[in-house]
Design a protein around this motif. Structure first.
Motif, PDB file in Angstrom:
ATOM      1  N   VAL A  49      -0.749  14.352   0.977  1.00 28.62           N
ATOM      2  CA  VAL A  49      -1.761  13.309   0.857  1.00 28.62           C
ATOM      3  C   VAL A  49      -1.678  12.277   1.979  1.00 28.62           C
ATOM      4  CG1 VAL A  49      -1.918  13.445  -1.666  1.00 28.62           C
ATOM      5  CG2 VAL A  49      -0.345  11.834  -0.642  1.00 28.62           C
ATOM      6  N   ASP A  88      12.075  11.464   6.604  1.00 26.73           N
ATOM      7  CA  ASP A  88      13.266  11.989   5.936  1.00 26.73           C
ATOM      8  C   ASP A  88      13.179  11.741   4.421  1.00 26.73           C
ATOM      9  OD1 ASP A  88      15.997  13.140   6.198  1.00 26.73           O
ATOM     10  OD2 ASP A  88      16.544  11.224   5.275  1.00 26.73           O
ATOM     11  N   PHE A  89      12.716  10.555   4.049  1.00 28.64           N
ATOM     12  CA  PHE A  89      12.579  10.254   2.623  1.00 28.64           C
ATOM     13  C   PHE A  89      11.611  11.231   1.951  1.00 28.64           C
ATOM     14  CE2 PHE A  89       9.922   7.905  -0.563  1.00 28.64           C
ATOM     15  CZ  PHE A  89      10.822   8.013  -1.618  1.00 28.64           C
ATOM     16  N   PHE A  90      10.452  11.405   2.563  1.00 29.12           N
ATOM     17  CA  PHE A  90       9.451  12.279   1.931  1.00 29.12           C
ATOM     18  C   PHE A  90       9.888  13.753   1.978  1.00 29.12           C
ATOM     19  CE2 PHE A  90       6.946   8.444   2.431  1.00 29.12           C
ATOM     20  CZ  PHE A  90       6.328   8.375   1.192  1.00 29.12           C
ATOM     21  N   THR A  95       0.953   6.306  -2.652  1.00 26.49           N
ATOM     22  CA  THR A  95       1.506   7.478  -1.969  1.00 26.49           C
ATOM     23  C   THR A  95       2.783   7.940  -2.682  1.00 26.49           C
ATOM     24  OG1 THR A  95       0.579   6.729   0.116  1.00 26.49           O
ATOM     25  CG2 THR A  95       2.337   8.351   0.252  1.00 26.49           C
ATOM     26  N   GLY A 109       0.794  -1.227   0.000  1.00 29.72           N
ATOM     27  CA  GLY A 109       0.000   0.000   0.000  1.00 29.72           C
ATOM     28  C   GLY A 109       0.826   1.277   0.000  1.00 29.72           C
ATOM     29  N   THR A 110       2.061   1.197  -0.467  1.00 35.59           N
ATOM     30  CA  THR A 110       2.891   2.406  -0.487  1.00 35.59           C
ATOM     31  C   THR A 110       3.021   2.997  -1.892  1.00 35.59           C
ATOM     32  OG1 THR A 110       4.846   0.991  -0.695  1.00 35.59           O
ATOM     33  CG2 THR A 110       4.298   1.745   1.506  1.00 35.59           C
ATOM     34  N   ARG A 152       3.454  13.161   7.818  1.00 35.10           N
ATOM     35  CA  ARG A 152       4.109  13.128   6.512  1.00 35.10           C
ATOM     36  C   ARG A 152       3.371  14.029   5.518  1.00 35.10           C
ATOM     37  NH1 ARG A 152       2.771   8.052   3.891  1.00 35.10           N
ATOM     38  NH2 ARG A 152       0.905   9.310   3.554  1.00 35.10           N
ATOM     39  N   VAL A 205      12.180  14.060  -0.892  1.00 34.24           N
ATOM     40  CA  VAL A 205      11.366  14.102  -2.120  1.00 34.24           C
ATOM     41  C   VAL A 205      10.830  15.517  -2.317  1.00 34.24           C
ATOM     42  CG1 VAL A 205       9.173  13.333  -3.120  1.00 34.24           C
ATOM     43  CG2 VAL A 205      10.733  11.661  -2.117  1.00 34.24           C
ATOM     44  N   LEU A 248      -3.611   8.796   1.818  1.00 28.35           N
ATOM     45  CA  LEU A 248      -4.577   8.046   1.018  1.00 28.35           C
ATOM     46  C   LEU A 248      -5.141   6.865   1.812  1.00 28.35           C
ATOM     47  CD1 LEU A 248      -2.577   8.279  -2.309  1.00 28.35           C
ATOM     48  CD2 LEU A 248      -4.449   9.719  -1.547  1.00 28.35           C
ATOM     49  N   ASP A 306      -1.821   3.941   4.577  1.00 27.89           N
ATOM     50  CA  ASP A 306      -0.982   4.990   5.173  1.00 27.89           C
ATOM     51  C   ASP A 306       0.243   5.312   4.313  1.00 27.89           C
ATOM     52  OD1 ASP A 306       1.005   3.038   5.918  1.00 27.89           O
ATOM     53  OD2 ASP A 306      -0.253   2.498   7.605  1.00 27.89           O
ATOM     54  N   GLY A 307       0.661   4.367   3.465  1.00 28.35           N
ATOM     55  CA  GLY A 307       1.768   4.646   2.549  1.00 28.35           C
ATOM     56  C   GLY A 307       3.126   4.744   3.216  1.00 28.35           C
ATOM     57  N   LEU A 308       3.251   4.168   4.392  1.00 28.09           N
ATOM     58  CA  LEU A 308       4.529   4.227   5.114  1.00 28.09           C
ATOM     59  C   LEU A 308       5.349   2.977   4.816  1.00 28.09           C
ATOM     60  CD1 LEU A 308       3.082   5.397   8.525  1.00 28.09           C
ATOM     61  CD2 LEU A 308       4.458   6.800   6.993  1.00 28.09           C
ATOM     62  N   GLN A 361      13.181   7.818   9.286  1.00 30.28           N
ATOM     63  CA  GLN A 361      13.613   7.564   7.900  1.00 30.28           C
ATOM     64  C   GLN A 361      12.460   7.777   6.922  1.00 30.28           C
ATOM     65  OE1 GLN A 361      15.108   3.593   8.449  1.00 30.28           O
ATOM     66  NE2 GLN A 361      17.224   4.270   8.590  1.00 30.28           N
TER      67      GLN A 361
END
Lengths: 253, 324
Positions: free
Chosen positions: B81, B99-101, A84, A80-81, B148, B104, B83, B86-88, B96
């Protein structure tokens, strides 16, 4: 380029399991132990000749890149990443090439570690001999380094390009892994059994002519030709993959 | 009042099925906009279209003044966003992940660390920053995902069912964090939910969608009071004369008695119910129960959706048909 490196950095962290335990590093240590220590110690003479390490430099990236590249998009989708990630400002190409760059870079470094470990093992158990018979530090012939430096990248890119095609279309990581077995087997068996078998099918006169032609050539040049052809094929596959990588298709699929 | 999101006839079809049908909405800048609808109504499709992740089949939309067809990357650059998922990255730590986002979003090194620290402190996860996200509870993950989304100080935030699947205390906590962060940072929020209580408490405006069609749009109170509101009275000693007297107050627009004897008074807009009950008691009626019906957003939401899928009348809210 900066975006590509950001994606690659994240991928590398995921590959080595940063924050998630030591499982990732354990795998690398296993690889170095088996290919970099066990095989050289048990088949020292074959390794010293250079053919085996050069072949391994081309083969090992297939094992290292394959599973990770299968996970690259299918895994993100399953966990689910993916959505995003696609909803960020990152351009399509940075995501696509960032993932490939990471897995290939990782495979290149691990292959180098294997090569260095094998050198260490060979030197600790015998080393080289000078013309006068004195013990000297043994190192591989140049073509092995060329095979490692360029060949491992070329074979890594090949399986990465094929793997991203599969991963982009797979709904699950398991499905991607299963689908990846086919090209991996084709490449590994094709390289180690298929090509020699085909070669043996050639008329004896042709075989002799080809072999004498190859023997007359510098081994480095032979490796460079082979790697060059592979890289050209990689470029075509990667360009095709980059064209097919489209956000809307990934989402609506 | 400026507009953060404007859609005009926004339509998306998937293999001949209309997922979103001629959507016309306007989201004012700085507001918290609730996009309500049952599962499969087209809420997520709308977000995907507004983020430029999907191409509209017809119609169009602008987000922060940018066209979704022409400048999708520009849109994604300026929005945050959260969505459905959670997109983690579970193998990475909380730090981390952020930090990545942040990288970006191209935050500078100094800004990255200070922003991450302040957000993690705000949501109470600073002490757990070096733990892998896989070890977090669902509530903690949602909070981290919310942080995030706010990381690069977006002008607009898309939140797709942010409290779905959370237990009540966690959902309430997350909602509180959301409102506090949104107000503090002056962000416009586009929130999809099927939790009507959430919409009622958090949103400045709501839109109701079903099967891809917009049914109503307006402030929650407009939709809430837009349906028929009535007072249901269980009492004895209520005669026609008393009912007539109640009608004269101007607070009641109609009345009838149910077969079981309950008196139903249709209330006028903004009618006060306490004086009506007092009038009943003073007139000699023995009132055992008085209950207002159709006052919650939920009841009006259900009325809007209708059992057969046909939208029913909601006078307080602006309906698409009315605007056409």
């Amino acid at each position: 380029m900066r975006d590509l490196l950001v994606v690659a950095g994240k991928e590398l962290r995921e590959i080595v399991g940063a924050g998630g335990g030591r499982r990732g590093l354990f795998r690398e240590i296993m690889f170095v132990g088996i290919f970099g220590l066990f095989f050289p110690l048990t088949q020292a003479e074959a390794w010293r000749a250079g053919g085996v390490p050069a072949t391994f430099a081309l083969m090992i990236p297939l094992f290292l890149v394959g599973p990770h590249v299968a996970d690259s998009f299918a895994g993100e989708r399953e966990r689910g990443t993916l959505e995003t990630l696609l909803a960020t400002r990152l351009p399509d190409r940075s995501i696509y090439f960032g993932k490939i760059f990471a897995v290939c870079g990782y495979a290149w470094v691990v292959t180098l570690l294997i090569l260095l470990a094998s050198l260490l093992a060979l030197n600790l158990t015998g080393g080289g001999r000078s013309a006068a018979g004195a013990r000297v530090w043994f190192t591989y012939p140049s073509f092995v380094w060329v095979a490692w430096g360029l060949g491992s990248i070329a074979s890594g890119l090949l399986i990465a390009a094929i793997g991203t095609f599969i991963s982009l279309r797979s709904k699950t990581v398991r499905g991607a892994h299963q689908a990846m077995m086919i090209p991996m087997f084709v490449l590994i068996l094709g390289g180690t059994i298929g090509i020699p078998a085909l070669f043996r099918q050639l008329p004896p006169a042709t075989r002799t002519a080809v072999l004498s032609q190859l023997e007359a050539m510098d081994a480095v040049v032979v490796v460079l030709w082979g790697v060059g052809a592979l890289l050209l094929f990689d470029v075509v596959l990667l360009a095709l993959g980059a064209r097919l990588f489209r956000r809307d298709r990934l989402i609506s699929d | 009042m400026t507009t953060a999101i404007r859609t005009e006839g926004l339509t998306r079809m998937f293999h001949g099925v209309t997922a979103l049908d001629q959507l016309d909405i306007e989201v004012p800048t700085g507001s918290i906009f609730g996009f309500l609808g049952p599962n499969g109504a087209g809420k997520t499709t709308t977000i995907r279209l507004l983020l430029g992740l999907l191409e509209p089949s017809s119609g169009g939309a602008t987000v922060l003044g940018r066209d979704v067809r022409k400048d999708a990357q520009g849109i994604r650059e300026s929005v945050g966003v959260l969505l459905e998922n959670d997109g983690l990255y579970e193998r990475l730590t909380a730090y981390q992940n952020l930090d990545f986002f942040a990288r970006v979003a191209r935050l500078s090194s100094g800004e990255r660390s200070s922003r991450i620290q302040s957000l993690l402190e705000e949501i109470g996860l600073w002490e757990r920053r070096d733990d892998p996200v896989a070890d977090f509870s669902r509530g903690m993950k949602q909070k981290l995902a919310l942080a995030r989304a706010f990381l690069h100080r977006p002008a607009l935030l898309f939140l797709d069912e942010p409290t779905a699947g959370l237990d009540t205390p966690t959902a309430v906590g997350l909602r509180r964090e959301l409102v506090s962060l949104a107000r503090e940072e002056g962000v416009t929020v586009f929130l999809t939910t099927h939790n009507l209580l959430e919409a009622e408490r958090v949103c400045d405006r709501v839109a109701v969608i079903r099967q891809g069609r917009l049914l109503a749009e307006g402030p929650p109170e407009a939709i809430r009071s837009g349906g028929r509101r009535s007072l249901e009275v269980t009492a004895s000693g209520v005669g026609p004369a008393l009912v007539e007297r109640l009608m004269l107050t101007g607070e009641v627009t109609g009345a009838h008695v149910e077969p079981d004897g309950r008196l139903i008074l249709d209330l006028a807009e903004d009618a006060k119910t306490a004086p009506l009950v007092r009038a009943l008691v003073e007139s000699g009626a023995e009132v055992s129960e008085a209950r207002i019906r159709g006052e919650s957003l939920e009841e009006n939401f259900l009325a809007l959706l209708g059992d057969d899928g046909t939208p029913e009348r909601s006078e307080g809210a602006v309906r698409r048909e009315d605007r056409e």
